[in-house]
Design a protein around this motif. Structure first.
Motif, PDB file in Angstrom:
ATOM      1  N   HIS A 131      -5.779   1.116   3.383  1.00  0.00           N
ATOM      2  CA  HIS A 131      -4.761   0.282   4.025  1.00  0.00           C
ATOM      3  C   HIS A 131      -3.901   1.104   4.981  1.00  0.00           C
ATOM      4  O   HIS A 131      -3.638   0.671   6.105  1.00  0.00           O
ATOM      5  N   ARG A 132      -3.472   2.256   4.517  1.00  0.00           N
ATOM      6  CA  ARG A 132      -2.586   3.087   5.337  1.00  0.00           C
ATOM      7  C   ARG A 132      -3.311   3.628   6.573  1.00  0.00           C
ATOM      8  O   ARG A 132      -2.751   3.659   7.658  1.00  0.00           O
ATOM      9  N   SER A 133      -4.567   4.037   6.426  1.00  0.00           N
ATOM     10  CA  SER A 133      -5.285   4.609   7.567  1.00  0.00           C
ATOM     11  C   SER A 133      -5.686   3.548   8.592  1.00  0.00           C
ATOM     12  O   SER A 133      -5.944   3.863   9.743  1.00  0.00           O
ATOM     13  N   ALA A 181      -1.396  -6.223   4.562  1.00  0.00           N
ATOM     14  CA  ALA A 181      -1.712  -7.065   3.406  1.00  0.00           C
ATOM     15  C   ALA A 181      -1.623  -6.239   2.124  1.00  0.00           C
ATOM     16  O   ALA A 181      -1.871  -5.033   2.139  1.00  0.00           O
ATOM     17  N   PRO A 182      -1.287  -6.881   1.009  1.00  0.00           N
ATOM     18  CA  PRO A 182      -1.190  -6.127  -0.246  1.00  0.00           C
ATOM     19  C   PRO A 182      -2.552  -5.732  -0.809  1.00  0.00           C
ATOM     20  O   PRO A 182      -3.567  -6.370  -0.529  1.00  0.00           O
ATOM     21  N   ALA A 194      -9.426   3.819  -7.890  1.00  0.00           N
ATOM     22  CA  ALA A 194      -9.726   2.657  -7.041  1.00  0.00           C
ATOM     23  C   ALA A 194      -8.484   2.207  -6.264  1.00  0.00           C
ATOM     24  O   ALA A 194      -8.577   1.879  -5.069  1.00  0.00           O
ATOM     25  N   CYS A 195      -7.338   2.209  -6.922  1.00  0.00           N
ATOM     26  CA  CYS A 195      -6.100   1.806  -6.240  1.00  0.00           C
ATOM     27  C   CYS A 195      -5.681   2.839  -5.196  1.00  0.00           C
ATOM     28  O   CYS A 195      -5.249   2.472  -4.092  1.00  0.00           O
ATOM     29  N   ALA A 234       0.831  -1.215   0.000  1.00  0.00           N
ATOM     30  CA  ALA A 234       0.000   0.000   0.000  1.00  0.00           C
ATOM     31  C   ALA A 234       0.862   1.259   0.000  1.00  0.00           C
ATOM     32  O   ALA A 234       0.913   2.007   0.971  1.00  0.00           O
ATOM     33  N   GLN A 235       1.539   1.482  -1.109  1.00  0.00           N
ATOM     34  CA  GLN A 235       2.367   2.661  -1.301  1.00  0.00           C
ATOM     35  C   GLN A 235       1.846   3.415  -2.523  1.00  0.00           C
ATOM     36  O   GLN A 235       1.605   2.803  -3.572  1.00  0.00           O
TER      37      GLN A 235
END
Length: 149
Positions: free
Chosen positions: A54-56, A61-62, A46-47, A10-11
């Protein structure tokens, strides 16, 4: 029915790669050239949304992106690992895809804006949320689906 699956951490910098892969696979699947910009933008949105979720929520997980070429359609599913309130299916624009677990009002507004952008770009959108996370499924017709007069 070839399928391509991407998984990335999640970058934000990985979102660009997902957009480029989605456009290349969509082109190969027979999606109209005039629609490829919409594919890129929708996948990017969407990504970016999945990365933000994911970050928040500190999820390691990917993010997953599944690109599927069907007989008359091309679909992309972007999955996040944020558990939702249940395993309901909701139309585009409703909270879903992990949105049920958001506690911050600003995050809710940003999430709804992202879904609104996606639904404005894609005619066929489905947003699902379940205990394993959320999925945004976007579908476009391919050249084989177009019937000429």
């Amino acid at each position: 029915m070839p399928t391509v699956e991407l998984r990335f951490s999640a970058q934000p910098e990985h979102v660009r790669t997902a957009r480029l892969v989605a456009a290349a696979v969509a082109r190969r699947a027979g999606v109209d050239e005039a629609v490829l910009d919409e594919v890129r933008l929708a996948v990017g949105e969407a990504c970016s949304r999945a990365v933000g979720l994911h970050r928040s929520h500190d999820i390691s997980a990917p993010v997953t992106v599944v690109l599927t070429e069907e007989e008359k359609a091309f679909s992309i599913e972007v999955g996040d690992g944020v558990p939702g309130p249940g395993s309901d299916t909701s139309p585009a624009g409703a909270n879903g895809g992990g949105a049920g677990g958001l506690d911050e009002p600003d995050a809710d507004v940003e999430d709804e804006m992202g879904l609104a952008v996606i639904s404005g770009l894609v005619d066929d959108v489905e947003v699902r949320s379940g205990t394993d996370g959320g999925v945004i499924r976007m579908t476009w017709p391919t050249a084989s689906a177009v019937v000429l007069p």
